[in-house]
Motif scaffolding. Structure first.
Motif, PDB file in Angstrom:
ATOM      1  N   GLY A  33      -4.897  -8.103  -1.699  1.00 45.88           N
ATOM      2  CA  GLY A  33      -3.705  -7.266  -1.780  1.00 45.88           C
ATOM      3  C   GLY A  33      -2.808  -7.590  -2.962  1.00 45.88           C
ATOM      4  O   GLY A  33      -2.298  -6.702  -3.639  1.00 45.88           O
ATOM      5  N   LEU A  36      -4.320  -6.384  -6.130  1.00 44.60           N
ATOM      6  CA  LEU A  36      -4.197  -4.933  -6.305  1.00 44.60           C
ATOM      7  C   LEU A  36      -2.873  -4.587  -6.979  1.00 44.60           C
ATOM      8  O   LEU A  36      -2.829  -3.748  -7.884  1.00 44.60           O
ATOM      9  N   GLN A  37      -1.803  -5.246  -6.542  1.00 39.10           N
ATOM     10  CA  GLN A  37      -0.488  -4.980  -7.136  1.00 39.10           C
ATOM     11  C   GLN A  37      -0.473  -5.373  -8.613  1.00 39.10           C
ATOM     12  O   GLN A  37       0.037  -4.642  -9.462  1.00 39.10           O
ATOM     13  N   ARG A  40      -2.517  -2.915 -10.649  1.00 36.17           N
ATOM     14  CA  ARG A  40      -1.810  -1.641 -10.823  1.00 36.17           C
ATOM     15  C   ARG A  40      -0.748  -1.771 -11.916  1.00 36.17           C
ATOM     16  O   ARG A  40      -0.590  -0.873 -12.742  1.00 36.17           O
ATOM     17  N   SER A  94      -3.255   3.047  -5.995  1.00 35.73           N
ATOM     18  CA  SER A  94      -2.120   3.383  -5.134  1.00 35.73           C
ATOM     19  C   SER A  94      -2.583   3.896  -3.780  1.00 35.73           C
ATOM     20  O   SER A  94      -2.021   3.543  -2.745  1.00 35.73           O
ATOM     21  N   GLU A  96      -5.374   3.113  -2.295  1.00 41.84           N
ATOM     22  CA  GLU A  96      -5.928   1.983  -1.540  1.00 41.84           C
ATOM     23  C   GLU A  96      -4.805   1.103  -0.994  1.00 41.84           C
ATOM     24  O   GLU A  96      -4.875   0.637   0.146  1.00 41.84           O
ATOM     25  N   ILE A  97      -3.761   0.889  -1.787  1.00 45.81           N
ATOM     26  CA  ILE A  97      -2.630   0.086  -1.316  1.00 45.81           C
ATOM     27  C   ILE A  97      -1.954   0.781  -0.135  1.00 45.81           C
ATOM     28  O   ILE A  97      -1.628   0.144   0.870  1.00 45.81           O
ATOM     29  N   ASP A  98      -1.774   2.100  -0.226  1.00 43.34           N
ATOM     30  CA  ASP A  98      -1.177   2.853   0.877  1.00 43.34           C
ATOM     31  C   ASP A  98      -2.065   2.814   2.119  1.00 43.34           C
ATOM     32  O   ASP A  98      -1.572   2.698   3.243  1.00 43.34           O
ATOM     33  N   ARG A 100      -4.175   0.465   2.999  1.00 41.52           N
ATOM     34  CA  ARG A 100      -4.076  -0.866   3.604  1.00 41.52           C
ATOM     35  C   ARG A 100      -2.744  -1.043   4.326  1.00 41.52           C
ATOM     36  O   ARG A 100      -2.685  -1.672   5.378  1.00 41.52           O
TER      37      ARG A 100
END
Length: 173
Positions: A33, A36-37, A40, A94, A96-98, A100
């Motif tokens: 996680g 990912l940030q 991005r 974005s 994928e982050i949403d 999760r």
């Protein structure tokens, strides 16, 4: 318009492709996680750089600005297409982050719902009558709705009457 992996690879450098590759289907699920940030953020920076190059190139082609610098990096060609590659990668990240975040938010809600259902079932099967008593907490309130039942002989009466009337009309014609 989305681009194939091969088209993306031809537009961007090897280092940039390694970042973009992590945003594609099987590889994105292996990224943590926090990574990912960070990815991005890096992709947004690359997208901003390409946006600036594209604007500058448009200004030069219109004659509004003088060409800057003697030489540009080899990736200076087609900056708007390169920007689209990075924008698509940011969009995938974005999403994928949403996704999760939604999964993480759903787990506690499921536990709360299960507890509420267990409490309801426990109180629903209570043998004592519900009464307003102090310091007892929530009590089951019996439904005051009337239960109406239709006599079984009347259930098909209306539809049978309609069928018979239609049969009589058909026999006349």
């Amino acid at each position: 318009m989305s681009l194939t992996n091969k088209a993306e690879r031809s537009l961007i450098s090897h280092e940039e492709y390694e970042i973009v590759r992590l945003t594609h289907h099987p590889d994105i699920y292996d990224v943590a996680g926090e990574d990912l940030q960070a990815t991005r953020k890096r992709l947004r920076d690359l997208q901003e750089k390409e946006r600036t190059l594209a604007r500058e190139k448009r200004r030069i082609s219109r004659g509004k600005a003088e060409p800057r610098g003697g030489s540009f990096p080899g990736t200076q060609e087609r900056p708007s297409q390169r920007k689209q590659v990075f924008a698509a990668a940011v969009k995938r990240l974005s999403r994928e982050i949403d996704r999760r975040a939604r999964i993480a938010a759903r787990a506690p809600q499921a536990e709360i719902a299960e507890r509420a259902l267990a409490m309801r079932r426990e109180n629903f099967n209570a043998s004592h009558a519900a009464a307003d008593t102090a310091n007892e907490g929530m009590q089951v309130i019996a439904s005051r709705r009337r239960r109406t039942t239709v006599h079984p002989g009347k259930v098909g009466r209306v539809s049978q009457r309609t069928k018979a009337a239609q049969a009589r009309r058909d026999a006349k014609g």
